[in-house]
Enzyme design. Structure first.
Site, PDB file in Angstrom:
ATOM      1  N   LYS A 110     -49.204   8.239 -25.824  1.00 37.99           N
ATOM      2  CA  LYS A 110     -49.193   7.556 -27.111  1.00 37.99           C
ATOM      3  C   LYS A 110     -50.048   8.294 -28.143  1.00 37.99           C
ATOM      4  CE  LYS A 110     -47.676   3.032 -25.644  1.00 37.99           C
ATOM      5  NZ  LYS A 110     -47.929   1.605 -25.472  1.00 37.99           N
ATOM      6  N   LYS A 192     -37.942   7.595 -20.156  1.00 42.16           N
ATOM      7  CA  LYS A 192     -37.881   6.136 -20.055  1.00 42.16           C
ATOM      8  C   LYS A 192     -37.160   5.539 -21.265  1.00 42.16           C
ATOM      9  CE  LYS A 192     -41.471   3.559 -21.419  1.00 42.16           C
ATOM     10  NZ  LYS A 192     -42.708   2.788 -21.517  1.00 42.16           N
ATOM     11  N   LYS A 195     -38.629   0.726 -25.966  1.00 37.50           N
ATOM     12  CA  LYS A 195     -38.195  -0.302 -26.907  1.00 37.50           C
ATOM     13  C   LYS A 195     -38.440   0.078 -28.363  1.00 37.50           C
ATOM     14  CE  LYS A 195     -41.227  -3.765 -25.433  1.00 37.50           C
ATOM     15  NZ  LYS A 195     -42.698  -3.700 -25.389  1.00 37.50           N
TER      16      LYS A 195
HETATM   17  P1  TYM Z   1     -44.086  -3.274 -22.334  1.00 35.69           P
HETATM   18  O1  TYM Z   1     -44.079  -4.277 -23.425  1.00 35.69           O
HETATM   19  O2  TYM Z   1     -44.004  -1.843 -22.688  1.00 35.69           O
HETATM   20  O3  TYM Z   1     -42.908  -3.573 -21.322  1.00 35.69           O
HETATM   21  C1  TYM Z   1     -42.704  -4.851 -20.731  1.00 35.69           C
HETATM   22  C2  TYM Z   1     -42.298  -4.683 -19.281  1.00 35.69           C
HETATM   23  O4  TYM Z   1     -41.094  -3.917 -19.199  1.00 35.69           O
HETATM   24  C3  TYM Z   1     -41.278  -2.829 -18.294  1.00 35.69           C
HETATM   25  N1  TYM Z   1     -40.495  -1.692 -18.797  1.00 35.69           N
HETATM   26  C4  TYM Z   1     -39.509  -1.100 -18.129  1.00 35.69           C
HETATM   27  N2  TYM Z   1     -38.997  -1.298 -16.902  1.00 35.69           N
HETATM   28  C5  TYM Z   1     -37.977  -0.498 -16.516  1.00 35.69           C
HETATM   29  N3  TYM Z   1     -37.438   0.468 -17.291  1.00 35.69           N
HETATM   30  C6  TYM Z   1     -37.932   0.708 -18.521  1.00 35.69           C
HETATM   31  N4  TYM Z   1     -37.401   1.664 -19.283  1.00 35.69           N
HETATM   32  C7  TYM Z   1     -39.008  -0.095 -18.998  1.00 35.69           C
HETATM   33  N5  TYM Z   1     -39.707  -0.114 -20.147  1.00 35.69           N
HETATM   34  C8  TYM Z   1     -40.614  -1.101 -20.008  1.00 35.69           C
HETATM   35  C9  TYM Z   1     -42.768  -2.544 -18.343  1.00 35.69           C
HETATM   36  O5  TYM Z   1     -43.197  -1.857 -17.182  1.00 35.69           O
HETATM   37  C10 TYM Z   1     -43.335  -3.936 -18.450  1.00 35.69           C
HETATM   38  O6  TYM Z   1     -43.418  -4.535 -17.167  1.00 35.69           O
HETATM   39  N6  TYM Z   1     -48.948  -3.220 -21.210  1.00 35.69           N
HETATM   40  C11 TYM Z   1     -47.696  -3.907 -20.992  1.00 35.69           C
HETATM   41  C12 TYM Z   1     -47.719  -5.357 -21.443  1.00 35.69           C
HETATM   42  C13 TYM Z   1     -48.826  -6.142 -20.851  1.00 35.69           C
HETATM   43  C14 TYM Z   1     -48.917  -6.589 -19.504  1.00 35.69           C
HETATM   44  C15 TYM Z   1     -50.131  -7.326 -19.431  1.00 35.69           C
HETATM   45  C16 TYM Z   1     -48.088  -6.456 -18.397  1.00 35.69           C
HETATM   46  C17 TYM Z   1     -49.926  -6.573 -21.509  1.00 35.69           C
HETATM   47  N7  TYM Z   1     -50.721  -7.300 -20.659  1.00 35.69           N
HETATM   48  C18 TYM Z   1     -50.531  -7.923 -18.238  1.00 35.69           C
HETATM   49  C19 TYM Z   1     -48.498  -7.039 -17.181  1.00 35.69           C
HETATM   50  C20 TYM Z   1     -49.709  -7.778 -17.126  1.00 35.69           C
HETATM   51  C21 TYM Z   1     -46.607  -3.198 -21.773  1.00 35.69           C
HETATM   52  O7  TYM Z   1     -46.855  -2.513 -22.718  1.00 35.69           O
HETATM   53  O8  TYM Z   1     -45.334  -3.533 -21.390  1.00 35.69           O
END
Ligand code: TYM
Length: 326
Positions: A110, A192, A195
């Site tokens: 990032k 990956k 979003k």
């Molecule tokens: P975030 O918002 O980027 O993504 C949410 C969830 O989606 C999963 N993910 C994916 N899985 C498969 N293929 C992909 N291309 C893909 N892109 C995203 C991520 O692994 C995630 O599970 N830091 C975290 C959010 C967060 C969090 C937490 C998660 C904040 N606090 C506490 C678990 C527990 C994040 O940025 O996810």
């Protein structure tokens, strides 16, 4: 078991987020104590337009409900409504080393992509994530593969705290699905699916209209020969097979058999149709939920109250252990 997970309200909820995370959350809702949040404090690490940010948070919450996350079964809330997250994050940040944080691959990634905004939050982000999880004493955290390293740090922080102050936190286990933990970009199958990808053709939102979904799958980048098999040297086709399997429930082997002898064109259409079929009910329910903002806000506030009660209990315990006067 207590389950915790969250998603940041940036860009849009993609089929990657759905397959890697939300789909598993849905499966865990029955028989477990589940807590899911919209991590809007995490999203502040990139610049947000306030109006859009507010609207996107509501939209994500409506998408949670539309996917089938059920406030009668799970606690659903928005992170900033529960102030205990930032309070615990500060305490934990004093027990986390800079070396641990600047080695995080997501921080490095990032920082490279946002050279004009490498803020302190970007570095300390995993500490806030640890606070999210540890506040609720989660046993299991269902996430995609990209969060594995953050989960390992969360475990290290929990163990360190427990060793120093006595048993306080549950050391959480990540749950990373065997299939679909890293759905890749439709335009670059080696990366990956993100979003916030600037190329709209690279990802599919769970609320994209059917014609957009079909168009994106038709344009999906594939591999050179014309065989539909799952293999490391065929990242494009393997990704499409994973998506097809996740949305139809068919195994990869069954799907390979179904498409044996068929061309890429037919296969891409079939994947697009499977995704449209699965997402259409979600898209319809989303529009319904979003049309009643007062009800959405009521549900999120109710979730925040429930979350806050659990979080406060843990925070009080932590404060006592570290020597704050409470
Ligand atoms: P975030 O918002 O980027 O993504 C949410 C969830 O989606 C999963 N993910 C994916 N899985 C498969 N293929 C992909 N291309 C893909 N892109 C995203 C991520 O692994 C995630 O599970 N830091 C975290 C959010 C967060 C969090 C937490 C998660 C904040 N606090 C506490 C678990 C527990 C994040 O940025 O996810």
């Amino acid at each position: 078991m207590r389950i915790y997970s969250a998603i940041q309200p940036t860009g849009c909820i993609t089929i990657g987020n759905y397959i890697g995370a939300v789909k598993n959350w849905l499966a865990m809702q029955d028989g477990n104590e589940c807590i899911f949040s919209i991590a809007n404090q995490h999203a502040l690490t990139v610049r947000q337009d306030p109006q859009e940010f507010r609207a996107r948070t509501l939209s994500f919450f409506a998408q949670f409900l539309a996917c089938g996350l059920d406030p009668e079964k799970s606690i659903l809330y928005v992170q900033s409504h529960v102030p205990q997250h930032s309070e615990l994050a500060w305490i934990l940040s004093c027990m986390t080393y800079i070396g641990e944080l600047d080695r995080m691959t997501q921080f490095k990634d990032k920082s490279r992509k946002n050279e004009d905004n490498i803020n302190a939050g970007l570095l300390t982000y995993p500490v806030l994530m640890a606070a999210d999880i540890l506040l609720y004493k989660a046993d299991v955290v269902p996430v995609g593969k990209d969060q594995k390293q953050h989960l390992e740090l969360t475990r290290d922080i929990a163990i360190r705290f427990n060793n120093r102050f006595g048993e306080t936190f549950v050391v959480p286990e990540p749950y990373i699905p065997k299939q679909g933990a890293k759905i890749t970009s439709l335009q670059n199958p080696l990366e990956k699916m993100s979003k916030s990808d600037k190329d709209a053709n690279a990802m599919v939102s769970i609320i994209d209209p059917p014609d957009a979904i079909m168009r994106k799958f038709k344009r999906a980048v594939t591999d050179s020969d014309n065989r539909i098999v799952f293999s490391e040297d065929k990242p494009g086709i393997s990704n499409l097979l994973s998506i097809y399997s996740a949305f139809t429930g068919e195994s990869i082997e069954e799907a390979e058999k179904r498409f044996e002898g068929k061309g890429y064109g037919d296969f891409k259409l079939a994947v697009g149709e499977a995704v449209v079929d699965a997402l259409t009910p979600i898209r319809n329910k989303y529009a319904e939920y979003l049309s009643d903002k007062a009800e959405l806000e009521r549900i999120m506030k109710e979730g925040a109250e429930k979350a806050s009660r659990i979080a406060e209990r843990t925070l009080q315990k932590v404060k006592k252990k570290i020597g704050f006067i409470i």
